[in-house]
Design an enzyme around this catalytic site. Structure first.
Site: not given
Ligand code: CP
Length: 315
Positions: A59-60, A89, A110, A138
């Site tokens: 999603r993100t 590396k 991320r 998040h």
């Molecule tokens: N909700 C969420 O962060 O989903 P993903 O891990 O798929 O990005």
């Protein structure tokens, strides 16, 4: 005056009510435009988003990349930054960030370590957006969560919200708890196994903002009284011991029978991905909002990119 003062999006505490309203208004506007006359289709033309994901995402990552493309911008990415960037590396996050700052206009990152996005922002000459930092935060998920709740209930006031599952390592519930302090008369019920209770820093923050909260272990006792059940996955990858994971896994399953006990106008949310905590039989219940919630991620992320990258044109 520029209406969006943030340079980076790292944690939920950066957002006050005015800022939330700006993001949500912009998301509404861009959503309407996406399905309308597309006046914003080239609003980020010439801008580049670098998507640096050291952990998996559906999603993100894809909603950020889609958001950028739908606003006319471009995306540079690697399938798995941990394996296919020079991190493999031994390159430091600091060096990678410095380099990417020269190639793009915004970094969406991320990473598996809490605090990594903040460290990257300290070095970066371009905006950094935290797309999840380990068990830290998040914030863009919390924005789309609050947007979804507000959309359902025509605002956020006098609501009781149960957060269920992995509250100890769950960055989505941490970020959401922070954001809910910006609203009136919200009560939070934390429902978790003893091995993954919500951490003390969040409880202290809620106390500071006089948000009512309590802890429960029995989901059946809580389901009938709340306006929203926010389910989460027990994140096997974050547990330090298999024993603790086994003590938590499979404890909370929102079965169709449990859903029947909920208020008729309550909603079911989940940041997704799910494993077994919401059976697919629940998906057709009108209270299930998790797919709409994920879709809202596109509009919120379009809004954030627009607000962060259009400053010179808005200013
Ligand atoms: N909700 C969420 O962060 O989903 P993903 O891990 O798929 O990005």
């Amino acid at each position: 005056m520029n209406p969006f003062p943030l340079e980076h999006v790292i944690e939920s505490q950066q957002f006050d009510r005015d800022l939330l309203d700006i993001v949500f208004r912009t998301a509404n506007q861009l959503k309407a435009d996406l399905y309308g006359d597309r006046r914003y289709a080239k609003s980020l033309e010439g801008k580049i988003l670098a998507s640096l994901f050291y952990e998996p995402s559906t999603r993100t990552r894809f909603s950020f990349e889609s958001a950028m493309l739908r606003l006319g911008g471009a995306v540079i990415t690697t399938e798995n930054a941990r394996e296919f960037s020079s991190a493999a590396k031994g390159e430091s996050l600091a060096d990678s960030t410095r380099i990417m700052s020269g190639y793009a206009d915004v970094i969406v990152m991320r990473h598996n370590e809490a605090g990594s996005a903040s460290r990257a922002a300290d070095i970066s000459s371009i905006p950094v957006i935290n797309a999840g930092d380990g068990a830290g935060q998040h914030p863009t998920q919390a924005l789309l969560d609050v947007y979804t709740i507000a959309d359902t209930f025509s605002g956020i006031k006098n609501l009781k919200i149960a957060m269920v599952g992995d509250l100890r390592y769950g960055r989505t519930v941490r970020s959401l708890a922070y954001l809910l302090t910006k609203y009136e008369n919200v009560e939070i019920i934390f429902v978790s196994p003893p091995v993954c209770k919500m951490e003390g820093d969040i409880k202290a923050y809620l106390n500071k903002y006089e948000i009512l909260w309590r802890e429960e272990t029995d989901l059946d006792a809580v389901s009938p009284e709340v306006d929203c059940i926010y389910m989460t996955r027990i994140q096997k990858e974050r547990f330090h011991s298999l024993e603790d994971y086994n003590a938590a896994a499979g404890k909370y399953i929102l079965t169709p029978e449990r859903v029947q006990a909920m208020k008729p106008n309550a909603i079911i949310m989940h940041p997704l991905p799910r494993v077994n905590e919401i059976p697919k039989e629940v998906d057709n219940d009108p209270r299930a909002r998790y797919f709409d919630q994920a879709q809202n991620g596109l509009f919120i992320r379009m809004a954030l990119l627009y607000l962060l990258l259009n400053k010179d044109r808005n200013g």
